[in-house]
Motif scaffolding. Sequence first.
Motif, mmCIF file in Angstrom:
data_model
loop_
_atom_site.group_PDB
_atom_site.id
_atom_site.type_symbol
_atom_site.label_atom_id
_atom_site.label_comp_id
_atom_site.label_asym_id
_atom_site.label_seq_id
_atom_site.Cartn_x
_atom_site.Cartn_y
_atom_site.Cartn_z
ATOM 1 N N LYS A 161 -6.987 4.816 8.346
ATOM 2 C CA LYS A 161 -8.215 6.020 7.541
ATOM 3 C C LYS A 161 -9.279 5.763 8.378
ATOM 4 N N GLU A 162 -10.059 4.409 8.199
ATOM 5 C CA GLU A 162 -11.230 4.193 8.742
ATOM 6 C C GLU A 162 -11.098 5.050 10.711
ATOM 7 N N LYS A 163 -9.948 4.389 11.203
ATOM 8 C CA LYS A 163 -9.649 4.268 12.387
ATOM 9 C C LYS A 163 -9.336 5.147 13.181
ATOM 10 N N THR A 164 -8.789 6.662 12.336
ATOM 11 C CA THR A 164 -8.401 7.904 12.863
ATOM 12 C C THR A 164 -8.795 9.364 12.054
ATOM 13 N N PRO A 165 -8.328 10.070 12.845
ATOM 14 C CA PRO A 165 -8.978 11.511 12.413
ATOM 15 C C PRO A 165 -8.310 12.430 11.294
ATOM 16 N N PRO A 166 -9.216 12.817 10.322
ATOM 17 C CA PRO A 166 -8.468 14.035 9.641
ATOM 18 C C PRO A 166 -7.362 14.623 10.499
ATOM 19 N N GLN A 393 -18.524 6.981 15.797
ATOM 20 C CA GLN A 393 -18.285 7.421 15.014
ATOM 21 C C GLN A 393 -16.423 8.180 14.019
ATOM 22 N N GLU A 394 -15.476 8.003 15.260
ATOM 23 C CA GLU A 394 -14.588 8.822 14.851
ATOM 24 C C GLU A 394 -13.513 7.729 13.954
ATOM 25 N N LEU A 395 -14.268 6.207 15.010
ATOM 26 C CA LEU A 395 -13.284 4.782 14.948
ATOM 27 C C LEU A 395 -13.933 4.033 13.669
ATOM 28 N N LYS A 396 -16.116 4.673 13.082
ATOM 29 C CA LYS A 396 -16.462 4.119 12.440
ATOM 30 C C LYS A 396 -16.892 3.224 11.821
#
Length: 704
Positions: A161-166, A393-396
């Motif tokens: 969830k942190e590393k992949t987009p919604p 930002q996408e991968l946080k």
Amino acid sequence: MHKKFYAKLFGSALAPLAQGASEALGGMVGEKVVHYLKSHFQSSKRLSAILSDSYRKGLDTLEIAFRGPSFYHQKANKEFAAAFQAEVLQPFLFQSKMEEGPFREGVQKDLQFLRSLDLTPEEAFSADELAQTVGGFAVESASLWQEKMEESTESLVSFLKEKTPPPHYLASLLSYRNLLTEAISLHFSRAVEEDEFLFRHYFLCHAKGLDLRLKEIQKALEKSRTEKNRELFKKLNRQKALFEEVKTELEFGLRHISQEMQDAVSSFFSRSESHFGRLFTQLEELQETIVQEGAKTREELEAMKKMLDEIRQAISRIQKSKRISQKANLFSYFLGLSEEEKSALREIRSKAAQLPSSFLTPSLLRDLATLMTMAGDEREGRALFDQALSRAQELKEEKEEARIHYDRFISQLHQTPPNLSQALESYRKSLSFSPEVTKELEFFETWKYEALEILGVGGFGIAFLCRDRQLEEKVVIKAILDEFTDAERAIQEAKNIHNLRSSYMVQLKDYGYLEPYRKKRAYLIMEYFPGMDLEKWIEKKGAFSIERGLDLALAIAHAMETAHKKGILHRDLKPANILYRETEEGFEIKIIDFGLALKDERLLQNRSLQITLVSRRGLLEESLGGTLDYASPEQLGRIPAQIGPWSDIYSFGRTLKKIFFASLKPHGKIIRAFPKPELYDFICDCESDDPRHRPRNFQEVISK
């Protein structure tokens, strides 16, 4: 973060090992089991290869599973398609209210992300970490074991969830059912036979898996006998004997592991067999079909990874030659890129454009952005910085996001013309994260001082106008760049200037090091003088009148005489280093940057760099180029003379020419019309190439 992901993922896939180890140790749990497993993990010659292979094949299996019913039907996998659709996919889609088409595509993209991590298991964690994670599954009750499995799944879901987009397709699926662990465990259970220790302990509590493998081996034996494959027949017989030996032990009964625990372990891992076992024997064939449909094969993936390695190595070679470590620095921009390096960079950029975006990590994009900017392609550099930021930002990845803002800040100082307000905004953004992330990016103690404006960049480093948060007053902080300036010498000379108590010089308020034990990353805190430097003043208003110019020249000379009497040379006297403001009584000046010249003045003597400074007009080049315009011949290595007070007198003469003529090369008509020819002769004496023809000291200058 990746290490935690791998450890949790393989910890749950290898969970049966913990129960087998506990049985072997007489029912022990905790650190005894961890130590027991660690001892073998460290010595095993096959473990890392087995894990790598199981991880890769697990991803392959999931990729195939979500290709869609038409794909399975084409390959006569109707049995798998029907079961997977009815027992897994449709119940999940009904519960999650997701549409099947977008969901399948989303899972494929998330799986590509996992492939793009480009970490082999042996790189991702140590034997100690793996033993700790696996050993944690050595518990006494089935309910506690189930809790451990759920905790592991939650950890994997959180990572994704942190590393992949919604809407986090794969993470949502794993919350429903941890198919990733199941797929990996399936392949691990096949490959584990290569290591007898792992095999015995893995299947000791996995009766269903043991029975299934015996049936598969029996079928393979019959096939090898029919095909008269003697070597395979012998190998399969050895495997069969080993399986039967473990089965006998299971049938006799385990001493320390309850039947409830055995059933829980065996039931969980048998679920993978119920679905993915149907695909196991045809995995390679199905992958080949994906190739034919245009999907990326394993060979293509390896080729792309090879290309990625080549890109990284090529970038690393350029970075090494430009002294770039983990983050960009102004010295690298000062050095610039050679034509050969620019050509290599164009090739790197071309290769990077051929790779899927998931392969391009934020750090790789950041490095490319920096190098493209250094090469003069500012537009491409900006685009790459934007892409790197979006990816981070996408991968946080907060640390990487901060570094991207920082490297963009450095690049903006180099732009032509420089945009100092944008640069300041980028620098502020780089410091907007946690202290653990930003501490390596600071130029001074930001908890104490707030950056309000970037005043300039020079051979010493970067000058900031700041607000002292405690005293509520403005100060100027000069961040000294270790690559350019000898920090200890600069601090000592700043202290010496402070001790002169001259009204013509900016006073030192404090100084410090961000790395005090290494005496690195120094900064000076100076009083704030709200004036304009003479370079900008003359550019804006033109040459000074004879009367004001003489008063100004005398003030500069008095300041320099005071410094020279104490043995302090300026080394970089020029209009840009003289602050000026007009008052009701007349004017005030402050001479700045004593002792903040380049620590290695041989850099200014490098002819190719002199040409570079003239041709490139970034903020740093303008400053150092200005130094070239005012530096004495002995400083530039053009004559074999020592540097001394006469060197500052040369710079003083050049400065006077700027003050009175607003140019260092005034037209002959202007010179002939100058009302004070004797003053012009004096200026020419000061800027004589031969130090012997210049005034001996500033006392002599004042007397004239």
